[in-house]
Scaffold this motif. Structure first.
Motif, short mmCIF file in Angstrom:
data_model
loop_
_atom_site.label_atom_id
_atom_site.label_comp_id
_atom_site.label_asym_id
_atom_site.label_seq_id
_atom_site.Cartn_x
_atom_site.Cartn_y
_atom_site.Cartn_z
N THR A 1 5.05 6.43 -8.91
CA THR A 1 5.47 6.03 -7.56
C THR A 1 5.17 7.12 -6.54
O THR A 1 4.59 6.86 -5.47
N THR A 2 5.53 8.36 -6.86
CA THR A 2 5.34 9.43 -5.87
C THR A 2 3.86 9.78 -5.70
O THR A 2 3.43 10.13 -4.60
N SER A 3 3.06 9.62 -6.77
CA SER A 3 1.61 9.86 -6.64
C SER A 3 1.01 8.84 -5.67
O SER A 3 0.16 9.18 -4.83
N ILE A 4 1.44 7.58 -5.77
CA ILE A 4 0.92 6.54 -4.89
C ILE A 4 1.31 6.84 -3.44
O ILE A 4 0.48 6.77 -2.52
N ILE A 5 2.57 7.20 -3.24
CA ILE A 5 3.05 7.43 -1.87
C ILE A 5 2.33 8.64 -1.24
O ILE A 5 1.88 8.58 -0.10
N TRP B 1 -0.79 -7.48 -12.76
CA TRP B 1 0.12 -7.23 -11.63
C TRP B 1 -0.55 -6.34 -10.58
O TRP B 1 -0.45 -6.60 -9.38
N SER B 2 -1.25 -5.32 -11.05
CA SER B 2 -1.93 -4.40 -10.12
C SER B 2 -2.91 -5.18 -9.24
O SER B 2 -2.94 -5.01 -8.01
N TYR B 3 -3.69 -6.06 -9.86
CA TYR B 3 -4.67 -6.82 -9.06
C TYR B 3 -4.01 -7.89 -8.19
O TYR B 3 -4.52 -8.23 -7.12
N LEU B 4 -2.85 -8.40 -8.65
CA LEU B 4 -2.11 -9.33 -7.77
C LEU B 4 -1.67 -8.60 -6.49
O LEU B 4 -1.80 -9.12 -5.38
N VAL B 5 -1.16 -7.39 -6.66
CA VAL B 5 -0.73 -6.58 -5.50
C VAL B 5 -1.94 -6.30 -4.61
O VAL B 5 -1.87 -6.43 -3.38
N ILE B 6 -3.05 -5.94 -5.24
CA ILE B 6 -4.27 -5.60 -4.48
C ILE B 6 -4.74 -6.80 -3.65
O ILE B 6 -5.03 -6.68 -2.46
N PHE B 7 -4.76 -7.98 -4.25
CA PHE B 7 -5.24 -9.16 -3.50
C PHE B 7 -4.18 -9.66 -2.52
O PHE B 7 -4.54 -10.25 -1.48
N ALA C 1 6.49 -1.84 -2.14
CA ALA C 1 7.55 -1.94 -3.16
C ALA C 1 7.02 -2.61 -4.43
O ALA C 1 7.36 -2.20 -5.55
N ALA C 2 6.15 -3.59 -4.27
CA ALA C 2 5.64 -4.33 -5.43
C ALA C 2 4.81 -3.46 -6.36
O ALA C 2 4.73 -3.72 -7.56
N GLY D 1 5.72 -9.40 14.40
CA GLY D 1 5.50 -7.99 14.08
C GLY D 1 6.48 -7.50 13.02
O GLY D 1 6.09 -6.79 12.08
N TRP D 2 7.75 -7.88 13.16
CA TRP D 2 8.75 -7.49 12.16
C TRP D 2 8.43 -8.10 10.80
O TRP D 2 8.55 -7.44 9.77
N ARG D 3 8.00 -9.36 10.80
CA ARG D 3 7.66 -10.02 9.52
C ARG D 3 6.49 -9.28 8.85
O ARG D 3 6.48 -9.10 7.64
N LEU D 4 5.54 -8.87 9.68
CA LEU D 4 4.39 -8.16 9.13
C LEU D 4 4.81 -6.81 8.54
O LEU D 4 4.37 -6.42 7.46
N LEU D 5 5.72 -6.12 9.25
CA LEU D 5 6.21 -4.83 8.74
C LEU D 5 6.93 -5.04 7.40
O LEU D 5 6.72 -4.28 6.45
N ILE D 6 7.77 -6.08 7.34
CA ILE D 6 8.49 -6.37 6.09
C ILE D 6 7.50 -6.68 4.97
O ILE D 6 7.65 -6.24 3.83
#
Lengths: 75, 504
Positions: B244-248, A50-56, A25-26, A13-18
């Motif tokens: 950043t703040t718009s996303i949050i 980068w946006s799509y990397l985060v999305i996937f 953050a990404a 659960g902690w790993r999932l939260l992190i």
């Protein structure tokens, strides 16, 4: 009951939260500042790639989360 | 536009959507809130995936997003990122909300708030203020729909007629089939949007560069307009802090229709499965954004940025694709406006009129269905026809408020000590700050007004909660058996186990 918080109760659960926090953050500052360049990657702007990397990555983390939730039999 | 095909294709889409919406009822009685409001909690993973996906992809994807790419550049992708984060939110909170609904009989967000804090007043307040943002959102989408009919008909269908046509169509199937109509039509609209976006995007790239690769477009932008490929964008107004703040803020705006969609699932597991794959749908945004980038060098003198995709299509694409773009854009606006209209009626009847007039559940169910008519034709239609200049401002304030309801959810999912007065104080303080920082002094220091609101809201919420009486312990325990099935903890230390049967 009055001063308690809901927090993960297992290592998984902690790993999932992190992982969730790392995903957020990404996609935000300061990490987003590192990819803020005019460079193209595979013909697309680095910010778009980068946006799509985060999305996937979100999909991957949730798939892992499904596995944990169903293995541990809890919501 | 001289060809009749674009209008015929667009009207064919409207007719198909109506048939699908009407057939969704399948002989069921729609007079109960459970059936009309949350489709008898019966939706499977694929329908739910397309319901949430199509609901979140509004006319913005077909008009606003290409317009942002045209005027600002890659800054537009903050939308794709926050939509993916909303899937994370749905993955975690959706199954718990579904269990609240199944076990406690909630059909709206405000009824869950009223129950958790044992305060119908707080529930009614949340319902009323959320309704402001929801009305503004539905009006904006209706204006988009009417504009599409105006363009596709070459001006033959005026805006006022387009407004009544679109709302009339939605009213018929929404009254007849409720949330089931929204589920089925959104599924159809979701597939249509995906096909249309990629067909239009690839055709536009081919016409602009002679190939199907997006590289040709971006190499040209990189050479001549590099500022479009980075933040703060060509307009210079999307700083890292605003991104950043718009996303949050967007991530924590738990809009009521989304809550209703979660409650419509057939099981908690269904929501997790749908949420897991939800981010994949947002590839729908990429090709339309590329059309906006093409517009930077193909249509440099455009007066209105958000017409870039339509203008480019009308000048360079075959009429069939123009018609499909019209149908896709109409699908996007209708699929986004109907959940908001439905949720306004549902919440006003359940959370405002039922407690005030002491109505039975049966009467409230019938009233919810009937309320869509005054909501659509006495509120949404006049506002859409008048197109008040302050509408976007109302929407921004409304969405800013949506994020200010966050304390109510913290008290539902994370912190049992949260009190009714703490939530109210936090919401009121956060809302006032958001209003001031949206209207009088917009987004100080490049930080989103809603984020400023949360920075004031959360400390006040905690402080007032700690000095005012907590909610009845039995109620809190009932909620936290679902929110924390494995127990509640101090940081790093599990001290209380609450056993509960899991629900899938």
């Amino acid at each position: 009951m009055r001063r308690l918080l809901v927090l993960p109760t297992s290592r998984a659960g902690w790993r999932l939260l992190i992982a969730f926090v790392a995903l957020v953050a990404a996609g935000t500052w300061p990490v987003i500042g590192l990819v803020n360049r005019t460079t193209l990657v595979m013909g697309l702007p680095l910010m778009v790639v980068w946006s799509y990397l985060v999305i996937f990555a979100c999909v991957v983390v949730m798939l892992i989360g499904n596995h944990i939730v169903e293995r541990d039999d809890h919501e | 536009m001289s060809s009749p095909w674009p209008l015929l294709i667009t009207l064919t889409y409207v007719a198909v959507a109506m048939v699908i919406g009407l057939r969704a009822r399948a002989g069921r009685s729609m007079n109960s809130l459970e059936e009309w409001g949350v489709a008898g909690r019966s939706m499977g993973p694929v329908t739910l995936y397309l319901l949430i996906a199509a609901g979140s992809v509004s006319a913005y994807t077909f008009m606003g997003a290409p317009g942002w790419a045209y005027s600002k550049g890659v800054a537009v992708f903050y939308v794709a990122i926050y939509l993916a984060y909303l899937a994370l939110v749905a993955w975690y909170f959706g199954p718990k909300v579904w269990q609240f609904g199944e076990q406690f009989g909630h059909v709206t967000q405000a009824s869950a708030i009223a129950d958790r804090y044992q305060s119908p007043t707080l529930g009614a307040l949340a319902a009323l203020v959320m309704a402001i943002g929801s009305v503004a959102y539905a009006v904006l989408q209706t204006i988009g729909s009417a504009y599409i009919l105006f363009v596709m008909s070459g001006g033959v269908i005026p805006i006022w007629l387009g407004v009544f046509l679109v709302l009339g169509c939605i009213a018929v199937y929404l009254y007849a089939s409720g949330q089931r109509a929204i589920g089925r039509t959104n599924a159809f609209q979701g597939v249509l949007m995906l096909i249309v976006a990629w067909a239009v995007g690839l055709w536009a790239v081919q016409s602009a560069t002679g190939g199907l690769s997006f590289a040709g477009v971006f190499e040209r932008i990189q050479a001549d307009h590099g500022e479009f490929l980075t933040l703060p964008g060509a307009g210079g107004d999307m700083s890292f802090s605003f991104w950043t703040t718009s996303i949050i803020v967007s991530m924590f705006s738990f809009m009521p229709p989304v809550w209703t969609q979660w409650m419509s699932a057939s099981s908690a597991r269904t929501i997790r499965r749908s949420a897991t794959w939800l981010p994949t749908y947002y590839v729908v945004i990429l090709p339309m954004v590329v059309v906006g980038f093409i517009g930077i060098f193909s249509l440099p003198e455009l007066a209105r940025a958000d017409t870039v995709a339509l203008e480019y299509a009308m000048q360079h694409l075959p009429v069939v694709l123009v018609g499909l773009l019209g149908a896709g854009t109409l699908a996007a606006s209708m699929s986004s406006s109907e959940p908001f209209i439905h949720s306004i009626s549902l919440s006003l009847s359940k959370d405002v009129l039922q407690p005030v007039l002491k109505l039975s559940d049966g009467v409230t169910g019938k009233l919810a269905r009937l309320l869509i008519l005054p909501v659509m034709f006495l509120v949404v239609a006049p506002l859409a026809i008048a197109e008040p200049g302050s509408l976007v401002m109302i929407l921004l304030v409304g969405l800013g408020f949506a994020s200010q309801v966050l304390p109510a959810f913290i008290g539902m999912f994370f912190w049992p000590r949260a009190s009714r007065l703490g939530v109210m104080a936090g919401i009121v303080a956060g809302f006032l700050v958001t209003v001031v920082f949206t209207t009088l002094w917009p987004h100080p220091l490049g930080i989103h007004a809603g984020f400023w609101g949360l920075m004031i809201n959360l400390p006040i919420f905690i402080a007032v909660s700690l000095i005012t009486p907590a909610t009845n312990a039995e109620v809190v325990e009932r909620f936290f058996r679902i929110s924390a099935p494995r127990g509640l903890s101090y940081i790093g230390q599990q001290i209380e186990q609450v056993k509960t049967p899991t629900s899938r």
